[in-house]
Design an enzyme around this catalytic site. Structure first.
Site, PDB file in Angstrom:
ATOM      1  N   LYS A  85      -3.499  -8.485   3.114  1.00  0.00           N
ATOM      2  CA  LYS A  85      -3.499  -8.577   1.661  1.00  0.00           C
ATOM      3  C   LYS A  85      -2.597  -9.693   1.159  1.00  0.00           C
ATOM      4  O   LYS A  85      -2.894 -10.340   0.143  1.00  0.00           O
ATOM      5  CB  LYS A  85      -3.059  -7.253   1.043  1.00  0.00           C
ATOM      6  CG  LYS A  85      -1.612  -6.892   1.316  1.00  0.00           C
ATOM      7  CD  LYS A  85      -1.174  -5.631   0.604  1.00  0.00           C
ATOM      8  CE  LYS A  85       0.262  -5.277   0.978  1.00  0.00           C
ATOM      9  NZ  LYS A  85       1.220  -6.355   0.643  1.00  0.00           N
ATOM     10  N   GLY A 142       0.811  -1.222   0.000  1.00  0.00           N
ATOM     11  CA  GLY A 142       0.000   0.000   0.000  1.00  0.00           C
ATOM     12  C   GLY A 142       0.833   1.256   0.000  1.00  0.00           C
ATOM     13  O   GLY A 142       0.397   2.296  -0.504  1.00  0.00           O
ATOM     14  N   ASN A 143       2.047   1.208   0.546  1.00  0.00           N
ATOM     15  CA  ASN A 143       2.884   2.403   0.584  1.00  0.00           C
ATOM     16  C   ASN A 143       3.410   2.804  -0.787  1.00  0.00           C
ATOM     17  O   ASN A 143       4.073   3.829  -0.930  1.00  0.00           O
ATOM     18  CB  ASN A 143       4.040   2.211   1.558  1.00  0.00           C
ATOM     19  CG  ASN A 143       3.588   2.343   2.998  1.00  0.00           C
ATOM     20  OD1 ASN A 143       2.620   3.032   3.285  1.00  0.00           O
ATOM     21  ND2 ASN A 143       4.279   1.679   3.901  1.00  0.00           N
ATOM     22  N   LYS A 187      -4.365  -6.012  13.107  1.00  0.00           N
ATOM     23  CA  LYS A 187      -4.005  -5.468  11.804  1.00  0.00           C
ATOM     24  C   LYS A 187      -3.851  -3.954  11.863  1.00  0.00           C
ATOM     25  O   LYS A 187      -4.794  -3.232  12.199  1.00  0.00           O
ATOM     26  CB  LYS A 187      -5.080  -5.841  10.777  1.00  0.00           C
ATOM     27  CG  LYS A 187      -4.829  -5.291   9.378  1.00  0.00           C
ATOM     28  CD  LYS A 187      -3.608  -5.916   8.744  1.00  0.00           C
ATOM     29  CE  LYS A 187      -3.436  -5.450   7.304  1.00  0.00           C
ATOM     30  NZ  LYS A 187      -2.198  -5.951   6.705  1.00  0.00           N
ATOM     31  N   LYS A 189       4.142 -11.419   5.528  1.00  0.00           N
ATOM     32  CA  LYS A 189       4.679 -11.655   4.183  1.00  0.00           C
ATOM     33  C   LYS A 189       5.375 -13.008   4.116  1.00  0.00           C
ATOM     34  O   LYS A 189       5.182 -13.781   3.168  1.00  0.00           O
ATOM     35  CB  LYS A 189       5.637 -10.521   3.798  1.00  0.00           C
ATOM     36  CG  LYS A 189       4.976  -9.170   3.641  1.00  0.00           C
ATOM     37  CD  LYS A 189       5.999  -8.083   3.360  1.00  0.00           C
ATOM     38  CE  LYS A 189       5.326  -6.749   3.025  1.00  0.00           C
ATOM     39  NZ  LYS A 189       4.394  -6.288   4.050  1.00  0.00           N
TER      40      LYS A 189
END
Length: 311
Positions: free
Chosen positions: A206, A9-10, A122, A264
């Site tokens: 995500k 998102g960054n 989250k 991740k």
């Protein structure tokens, strides 16, 4: 080769910044240049983060005097999917003239009894110092936790089970369409006793959603592209070192922060363990080199890429 990319998102809203829509659109256009090169050679599915954006919209919704109650997170997730998906779709169409690109608003099925609903973890939204975070938490009823040297809001993050629109995505890929979907992990939904879907207050990781989708679509490679070149062993210590080619077994023996690299690593390990195929974590601008095996942290069953065998 069928490739799925989970984009951080960054890439569209840098941490600690709040650029306007024009600047965010420019950021997206820059971020998809490497992805366009991948699309020229492979079937491509793109997922993306939305943590900064959904946190900002949640703050605006909570402070809006015209609303009787703030918009719930499933609705905010849909808003950010549409917004970021539009930016990405247009940027990819401009970079790939003549190629069909679609941005889909998709739902992700979770369990109504997932324990995450009782333990929010989250991170969403901006970073704050502790004083400001505690003030906002008291004002809006947030749960907050430390994130590195800052504090952020946390919300429930249930385990993704399936992207509801998976069959439709598969059909689009067969037609050569570049698909942008599952933004922010997808809109969290549950199925009731009558089989009907309804949204729930949560934000799904995500990368875990991308892993589930990659498995369901039988992808050959799963890339998590962010702003770090490789996963680091003993990060932040004098012993830190980059991890090149590795296996899920080796990664699971190490310790990674739950709020950043941990999900991740878990996502790529799950994909490789389940499929026997390749996953990787690395920099967005090195995507092609990652697929060639010369950049990023490459995760395979035998720590080799290309695979010598998948049996």
């Amino acid at each position: 080769m069928r490739v799925i990319v989970a984009l951080g998102g960054n890439a569209v809203l840098r941490r600690g910044q709040q650029p306007d829509a024009e600047q965010q659109t420019a950021n997206v256009a820059a971020s998809v240049r490497e992805l366009a090169r991948l699309a020229e050679r492979h079937e491509l599915i793109i997922t993306h983060g939305n943590g900064p954006q959904i946190g900002l919209l949640a703050l605006q919704s909570a402070a809006d005097p015209g609303l009787s109650r703030p918009y719930p997170f499933d609705t905010l997730g849909a808003q950010t999917q549409g917004m970021i998906g539009y930016w990405m779709q247009q940027a990819l169409q401009n970079a790939l003239p003549g190629r069909q690109v679609i941005a889909m608003v998709t739902q992700t099925l979770v369990s109504a009894v997932d324990p995450a609903f009782g333990d929010p973890t989250k991170f969403v939204g901006q970073v704050y110092d502790r004083e400001e975070a505690e003030k906002l938490a008291g004002e809006y009823g947030w749960t907050i936790r430390p994130d590195g040297g800052h504090w952020r809001r946390v919300v429930p993050s249930p385990v993704p089970r399936r992207v509801v629109e998976t069959r439709l995505i598969r059909r689009l890929l067969r037609e050569g369409v570049v698909v942008v979907c599952a933004g922010g992990g997808g809109i969290p939904v549950i199925r009731d006793e009558h089989g009907r879907l309804s949204g729930v207050e949560a934000v799904i990781d995500k990368d875990l959603t991308a892993s589930v989708l990659a498995e369901a679509l039988e992808c050959d490679a799963f890339l998590i592209l962010t702003d770090v070149p490789r996963v680091m062993r003993d990060f932040g210590t004098a012993r830190q070192s980059e991890i090149g080619h590795t296996t899920p077994h080796e990664l699971r023996a190490l310790d990674f922060p739950a709020g950043s690299m941990g999900p991740k690593v878990e996502a790529v390990c799950r994909f490789v363990e389940t499929t026997g195929d390749m996953a990787a974590i690395g920099r967005l601008d090195q995507a092609e080199s990652i697929l060639d095996g010369s950049a990023g942290t490459i995760v395979t069953p035998n720590a080799r890429w290309p695979l010598t065998s998948t049996l």
